[in-house]
Design an enzyme around this catalytic site. Structure first.
Site, mmCIF file in Angstrom:
data_model
loop_
_atom_site.group_PDB
_atom_site.id
_atom_site.type_symbol
_atom_site.label_atom_id
_atom_site.label_comp_id
_atom_site.label_asym_id
_atom_site.label_seq_id
_atom_site.Cartn_x
_atom_site.Cartn_y
_atom_site.Cartn_z
ATOM 1 N N GLY A 53 0.785 -1.235 0.000
ATOM 2 C CA GLY A 53 0.000 0.000 0.000
ATOM 3 C C GLY A 53 0.811 1.275 0.000
ATOM 4 O O GLY A 53 0.258 2.368 -0.153
ATOM 5 N N HIS A 145 -8.860 28.819 -1.776
ATOM 6 C CA HIS A 145 -10.126 29.028 -1.061
ATOM 7 C C HIS A 145 -10.062 30.283 -0.204
ATOM 8 O O HIS A 145 -11.043 31.014 -0.078
ATOM 9 C CB HIS A 145 -10.436 27.803 -0.203
ATOM 10 C CG HIS A 145 -11.715 27.914 0.559
ATOM 11 N ND1 HIS A 145 -12.947 27.990 -0.059
ATOM 12 C CD2 HIS A 145 -11.958 27.973 1.903
ATOM 13 C CE1 HIS A 145 -13.896 28.077 0.856
ATOM 14 N NE2 HIS A 145 -13.320 28.079 2.047
ATOM 15 N N LYS A 208 -25.900 32.412 4.204
ATOM 16 C CA LYS A 208 -26.258 31.009 4.421
ATOM 17 C C LYS A 208 -25.861 30.570 5.822
ATOM 18 O O LYS A 208 -25.019 31.187 6.479
ATOM 19 C CB LYS A 208 -25.607 30.114 3.374
ATOM 20 C CG LYS A 208 -24.095 30.009 3.473
ATOM 21 C CD LYS A 208 -23.534 29.137 2.364
ATOM 22 C CE LYS A 208 -22.017 29.009 2.482
ATOM 23 N NZ LYS A 208 -21.429 28.232 1.394
ATOM 24 N N ARG A 210 -24.569 27.127 7.905
ATOM 25 C CA ARG A 210 -23.999 25.788 7.747
ATOM 26 C C ARG A 210 -24.229 25.020 9.045
ATOM 27 O O ARG A 210 -23.600 25.287 10.069
ATOM 28 C CB ARG A 210 -22.501 25.882 7.424
ATOM 29 C CG ARG A 210 -21.894 24.551 6.989
ATOM 30 C CD ARG A 210 -20.437 24.706 6.574
ATOM 31 N NE ARG A 210 -20.281 25.533 5.397
ATOM 32 C CZ ARG A 210 -20.443 25.104 4.157
ATOM 33 N NH1 ARG A 210 -20.794 23.842 3.939
ATOM 34 N NH2 ARG A 210 -20.279 25.924 3.139
ATOM 35 N N THR A 242 -24.685 24.312 -2.023
ATOM 36 C CA THR A 242 -24.684 25.777 -1.950
ATOM 37 C C THR A 242 -25.284 26.386 -3.210
ATOM 38 O O THR A 242 -26.123 27.287 -3.147
ATOM 39 C CB THR A 242 -23.250 26.293 -1.745
ATOM 40 O OG1 THR A 242 -22.767 25.858 -0.475
ATOM 41 C CG2 THR A 242 -23.206 27.815 -1.795
#
Length: 337
Positions: A53, A145, A208, A210, A242
């Site tokens: 792995g 972001h 909004k 959350r 969203t």
């Protein structure tokens, strides 16, 4: 203008230079498109998995004294993509390269850039440290972001933006229409305002709530959308919740056609199906992450950021201004899907 750009590309060609571009397994098509734009071959490398792995990396050509660029968004199997990138950086660092630039079109873990409550990590900062320790000397990314993430690094970070490409697209598509640019949350207002100003459009903001991770509820908005064409602007689409909630709210307030655009189409869970069944006419996104086959039709339009990233590589190599790429009047040789 076209002859000037051609002359610029010829003068600052990377053909025959010491630039080497490699790709991990996260998004090889984007790396290939970048190389094709620059008339360079994609570097030969191996990224696989041992039977136990563990990730196996091998660079299969000489890189001594080269300026190396590694293209790898942190997406898909996120942790596998992250480890691949770190090991590729380490591999070339141990091979006596001149410089190492990590091209991370989508910077994974960017949403974990602050503590929302006690006893949580700041993952975006942690991995900024790890990239540097591994040997990266520069980061090239697209639409972080949070722009504050640039400050997590002690090395140069070029945060490119998808917005000029979106402007070119919508300026042609929605010519002579009255447009409202909508930010789907308070955190995206600055970005939406910049886009609205350059589109000569008005601005609306949705607020909004959350309640839990990956679930948002649109509760109210400020602005006038009645009878107008609306473009919802976000930096990423994860579950699509969203965008869909925003579209419902805007329709309730009399909006006309509703378009959406975002840089990073993560499209988790049933996002593609949910968006196809929503009030949104069209969704325009970048190819910073791989494009799911089921999203290569219907409402989704993809614009390639390969030319944008390729030009950033050219400018970094020749010590030219990267900020010139943010010129909203510039037209890129974008391909769409």
């Amino acid at each position: 203008m076209e002859s000037a750009e051609a002359e610029f590309k010829e003068r600052f060609s990377l053909v025959g230079s010491n630039v080497k571009i490699f790709s991990g397994n996260a998004h090889p098509r984007l790396a290939y498109d970048i190389c094709r734009y620059l008339d360079l071959p994609l570097g030969r490398s191996l990224a696989s998995v041992f039977r136990n792995g563990e990730t196996r990396i091998r660079i299969e050509e000489t890189v001594r004294g080269k300026d190396v660029y590694i293209v790898q968004p942190i997406c898909g199997r996120v942790n596998d993509s992250l480890v691949e990138l770190l090991l590729m950086i380490d591999a070339v660092a141990r091979a006596s390269v001149k410089t190492i630039t990590a091209i991370i079109p989508y910077y994974g873990y960017a949403k974990q850039e602050k503590k929302s409550m006690g006893r949580e990590p700041i993952a975006a900062k942690l991995f900024a440290n790890i990239y540097t320790i591994a040997g990266a000397g520069r980061i090239i990314t697209v639409d972080l972001h949070s722009a504050a993430i640039q400050g997590f690094f002690d090395i140069p970070v070029d945060n490119l933006t998808f917005l000029p490409l979106l402007q070119n697209y919508f300026a042609n598509k929605l010519e002579n229409e009255e447009i409202v640019i909508v930010s789907p949350d308070a955190g995206g207002v600055a970005r939406a305002k910049m886009f609205a100003d350059n589109m000569r459009a008005s601005l609306a903001i949705i607020f909004k709530r959350r309640n839990r991770p990956d679930h948002a509820e649109a509760i109210d908005f400020v602005g006038d959308v009645k009878g107008k064409t609306v473009v919802i602007l976000d930096d990423m689409i994860s579950t699509g919740g969203t965008l869909i909630e925003a579209a419902k709210l805007l329709k309730q307030h009399g909006a006309g056609k509703i378009y959406a655009c975002a840089t990073h189409p993560l499209l988790a869970g049933s996002a593609i199906k949910d968006i196809e069944e929503s009030d949104i006419e069209e969704v325009v996104v970048a190819d910073t992450v791989p494009i799911p086959i089921e999203a290569q039709r219907g409402k989704f339009i993809y614009l390639s950021v390969a030319p944008l990233i390729a030009e950033a590589i050219r400018r970094v190599h020749y010590n030219l201004s990267v900020s010139m790429l943010f010129d909203w009047r510039k037209k890129y040789e974008t391909s769409s899907y």
